[in-house]
Design a protein around this motif. Structure first.
Motif, PDB file in Angstrom:
ATOM      1  N   THR A   1     -10.937  -2.175  10.659  1.00 22.43           N
ATOM      2  CA  THR A   1     -10.186  -2.428   9.432  1.00 22.43           C
ATOM      3  C   THR A   1     -10.278  -1.238   8.486  1.00 22.43           C
ATOM      4  OG1 THR A   1     -10.697  -4.789   9.647  1.00 22.43           O
ATOM      5  CG2 THR A   1      -9.867  -4.041   7.525  1.00 22.43           C
TER       6      THR A   1
ATOM      7  N   ALA B   1      -7.071   1.115   7.467  1.00 23.28           N
ATOM      8  CA  ALA B   1      -6.776   1.102   6.033  1.00 23.28           C
ATOM      9  C   ALA B   1      -6.817   2.516   5.455  1.00 23.28           C
ATOM     10  CB  ALA B   1      -7.760   0.196   5.300  1.00 23.28           C
TER      11      ALA B   1
ATOM     12  N   THR C   1      -3.470   4.469   4.284  1.00 22.32           N
ATOM     13  CA  THR C   1      -3.463   4.825   2.866  1.00 22.32           C
ATOM     14  C   THR C   1      -3.171   6.303   2.673  1.00 22.32           C
ATOM     15  OG1 THR C   1      -5.028   3.070   2.296  1.00 22.32           O
ATOM     16  CG2 THR C   1      -4.870   4.920   0.772  1.00 22.32           C
TER      17      THR C   1
ATOM     18  N   GLU D   1       1.566  -0.435   8.446  1.00 20.86           N
ATOM     19  CA  GLU D   1       0.932  -0.507   7.131  1.00 20.86           C
ATOM     20  C   GLU D   1       1.352   0.668   6.244  1.00 20.86           C
ATOM     21  OE1 GLU D   1      -0.385  -3.048   6.175  1.00 20.86           O
ATOM     22  OE2 GLU D   1      -1.218  -4.097   7.893  1.00 20.86           O
TER      23      GLU D   1
ATOM     24  N   CYS E   1       2.912   0.006   2.620  1.00 20.52           N
ATOM     25  CA  CYS E   1       2.279   0.483   1.385  1.00 20.52           C
ATOM     26  C   CYS E   1       3.099   1.549   0.665  1.00 20.52           C
ATOM     27  CB  CYS E   1       0.891   1.046   1.689  1.00 20.52           C
ATOM     28  SG  CYS E   1      -0.270  -0.158   2.345  1.00 20.52           S
TER      29      CYS E   1
ATOM     30  N   PHE F   1      -4.883   1.055  -0.246  1.00 22.47           N
ATOM     31  CA  PHE F   1      -6.010   0.712   0.623  1.00 22.47           C
ATOM     32  C   PHE F   1      -6.215  -0.796   0.670  1.00 22.47           C
ATOM     33  CE2 PHE F   1     -10.505  -0.246   1.270  1.00 22.47           C
ATOM     34  CZ  PHE F   1     -10.773   0.452   2.435  1.00 22.47           C
ATOM     35  N   THR F   2      -6.151  -1.441  -0.481  1.00 15.35           N
ATOM     36  CA  THR F   2      -6.340  -2.895  -0.529  1.00 15.35           C
ATOM     37  C   THR F   2      -5.236  -3.618   0.224  1.00 15.35           C
ATOM     38  OG1 THR F   2      -7.410  -2.698  -2.689  1.00 15.35           O
ATOM     39  CG2 THR F   2      -6.602  -4.871  -2.069  1.00 15.35           C
TER      40      THR F   2
ATOM     41  N   SER G   1      -3.364  -2.550   2.746  1.00 14.69           N
ATOM     42  CA  SER G   1      -3.501  -2.377   4.195  1.00 14.69           C
ATOM     43  C   SER G   1      -4.781  -3.023   4.726  1.00 14.69           C
ATOM     44  CB  SER G   1      -3.481  -0.891   4.555  1.00 14.69           C
ATOM     45  OG  SER G   1      -4.475  -0.181   3.845  1.00 14.69           O
ATOM     46  N   PHE G   2      -5.819  -3.078   3.899  1.00 15.41           N
ATOM     47  CA  PHE G   2      -7.095  -3.658   4.309  1.00 15.41           C
ATOM     48  C   PHE G   2      -6.987  -5.165   4.518  1.00 15.41           C
ATOM     49  CE2 PHE G   2     -11.468  -5.127   3.824  1.00 15.41           C
ATOM     50  CZ  PHE G   2     -12.205  -4.131   4.472  1.00 15.41           C
TER      51      PHE G   2
END
Length: 576
Positions: A74, A78, A82, A155, A159, A213-214, A216-217
């Motif tokens: 993860t 991420a 990002t 992702e 994002c 980051f959040t 995609s995480f």
């Protein structure tokens, strides 16, 4: 006691109404945000029988090699997604803000399209492009799609628009005097970029990095489609809760997911305040000067980004109107016949999603605006206002996966055992579980903070003299609200409504834990259909959701332009 009596005696009917309104918003957030999160935390420190076991569940989780791999996987996807998305968004925003690029409006809107689509659509498009029988795979551009590569690509696209929105705001706050001084001194373009531009947008850049980051995480949609055997936390928690019914271990994973989101939230709040403080009132707006070579390069870059975006969604549209890829490319609209999709539940799922989105938008907009109005326009009840404000911005730090987990644990429990006693409380909200109302509440909580911030910003722009004059003339505040505040905040209210509707229609991270077979919803149905090999009907349902969201956005843009035109004509008439 005497002071309390004096305060009560000095309270007018309007004060009581204001207090009740603030109290109602605070109670809503306590019941449906704080209480479910508390339930999640309690579950993480209990075993399946409800006995307190301390950190044993965490130790068990981290002792499993597959679980540790899920965390490292993860973080890897991420961080990679990002860096890719924010880098592309930086140059895209720079080109649109600082260069003479034609058709800026078109490029900006195309770059925003991923916001309006379920993340599963990106995964489906990738399958048709880079899968074993993909279009680009047949041309020799094969990539190891299923796993980390596919997740990172999906992702990064997901994002990109979020990072672009943040960076566009950061680039808009520039002081042209610095660039004029640099040109006078003969500073090169690269040096101006390194010494002026990047330092000027550093807070927005940091915010974009943490927000991306959040996102995609914690995302569930893309890994569920192209993740394959590559395990990440979002899919791991789904397996723990839905697959194995292990709610306690699911709570552990939920808490792990919460930490990066909270860190991102704190950093975003700090950087936002510093960026606002860094903007000088004497700053001169940036003046774009023509530069043929760099303007051409910026235009080419924006064209490539937009073409890539359109390619993904064109492929998804193509997938939805053919019979069977790649064996039967006959045009058909049968995939859009939702009555035959998902064992006949497709039409019901689609209707439920529309209904849930409309209800979430109406109730969410009313609740957030009332909360923002009472916090911004009330002078009394300082403590209640501060508590409500803190609760109102808290959902921004809670990932959708955690919201769904906490809701299923809170609403699914028929009783709540009081710790260290033999007593228990009956759960009055248990009856909501399994209905569309639990999803409505989850959407309202999950997407609360952004509309709240929108309403707060709009209310701060209204001169406080309106309330002062109304009080001096003994005009009730609700009349001022109806005649002055609401008309002036109408564009912001429409923006709030659209935000709730669009996100409620395509979200899957939270609702994947909350839907029931009796009340199916489209995003979860898409995941099920794609997993069952019904990729074309899944693509068709994704495209329908995308079309509805785009249509809703176009209606909003039309209303906004009409409102601006009306206000301009009114101002010209007043001046005449």
């Amino acid at each position: 006691m005497n002071r309390i009596k004096e305060k009560i005696q000095h309270c007018t009917k309007e004060d009581i109404v204001r207090f009740l309104a603030i109290y109602a918003v605070a109670v809503f957030l306590i019941l449906f945000l704080v209480c479910p999160l508390c339930t999640l935390f309690i579950k993480a420190f209990q075993d399946k029988n409800g006995a307190f076991v301390g950190l044993m569940q965490f130790a068990k989780y981290f002792s499993s090699r597959s679980m540790v791999y899920a965390i490292s996987n993860t973080f890897f996807v991420a961080i990679a997604s990002t860096l890719i998305s924010v880098t592309l968004a930086f140059f895209f925003s720079y080109a649109l803000s600082r260069k003479n690029v034609p058709f800026k409006g078109f490029f900006r809107y195309v770059g925003m399209i991923p916001i309006f689509a379920p993340t599963m659509l990106l995964g489906i498009a990738l399958i048709y492009l880079f899968g074993n029988k993909g279009i680009l795979t047949a041309l020799g551009l094969a990539i190891p799609l299923y796993g980390k590569v596919g997740i990172i690509i999906a992702e990064s696209i997901y994002c990109f628009p979020v990072a672009t929105t943040i960076l566009m705001v950061a680039f808009s706050a520039a002081d042209n005097r610095l660039y004029e001084a640099a040109e006078t001194m003969g500073t090169s373009a690269l040096r101006k970029m390194l010494t002026i531009t990047i330092p000027n947008v550093k807070y927005g850049l940091v915010s974009a990095l943490f927000v991306a980051f959040t996102y995609s995480f914690t995302d569930f949609g893309a890994p569920s489609v192209v993740g394959g055997n590559y395990n990440v936390l979002a899919t791991d928690v789904y397996k723990q809760v839905v697959g194995q019914q292990n709610f306690n271990m699911g709570a552990v994973v939920g808490i792990i997911l919460l930490f990066p989101a909270v860190l991102s939230f704190v950093v975003d709040r700090i950087t936002s305040k510093k960026q606002s403080a860094a903007i000088s009132a004497k700053a001169v707006p940036y003046q774009i000067k023509p530069h043929r070579s760099s303007d051409f390069a910026a235009t080419v870059f924006c064209f490539i980004i937009s073409l890539a975006m359109l390619l993904f969604f064109a492929v998804a549209l193509f997938a939805s109107v053919i019979k069977l890829w790649p064996y039967n490319l006959t045009f058909t609209l049968s995939n859009y016949d939702l009555s035959n999709a998902a064992a006949g539940n497709g039409a019901a799922a689609f209707r439920n999603s529309i209904l849930i989105s409309v209800i979430s938008a109406f109730l969410g907009t009313i609740l957030t605006f009332v909360g923002a109005y009472m916090i911004e326009k009330s002078k009394k009840f300082v403590i209640s206002r501060k508590i409500t404000y803190f609760l109102s911005i808290t959902p921004l730090a809670i990932p959708g996966t955690v919201v769904g987990l906490s809701f299923i644990m809170f609403f699914n429990a028929p009783i709540f055992q009081i710790p260290f006693t033999e007593y228990a409380l009956v759960n009055p909200f248990h009856g909501i579980y399994g209905t569309i109302w639990i999803i409505v509440l989850a959407n309202m909580v999950h997407f609360y903070s952004v509309p709240f911030s929108t309403a707060t910003t709009a209310l701060k722009r209204i001169d406080k003299e309106f309330e002062t004059v109304s009080e001096s003339l003994a005009v009730p505040f609700y009349k001022t609200l109806r005649r002055v505040t609401l008309p002036m905040c109408f564009p912001a209210i429409c923006e709030m409504w659209v935000y709730f509707f669009v996100n409620s229609l395509v979200t899957v991270s939270a609702v994947v834990f909350l839907y029931s077979p009796a009340s199916p919803i489209a995003p979860v149905m898409i995941v099920s259909m794609q997993g069952a090999g019904q990729t074309a009907p899944a693509a068709a349902m994704c495209m329908l959701l995308l079309f509805i969201n785009l249509a809703m956005r176009l209606v909003y843009e039309g209303l906004r332009k009409h409102q601006q035109k009306k206000a301009k004509i009114k101002n010209q008439g007043g001046q005449g």
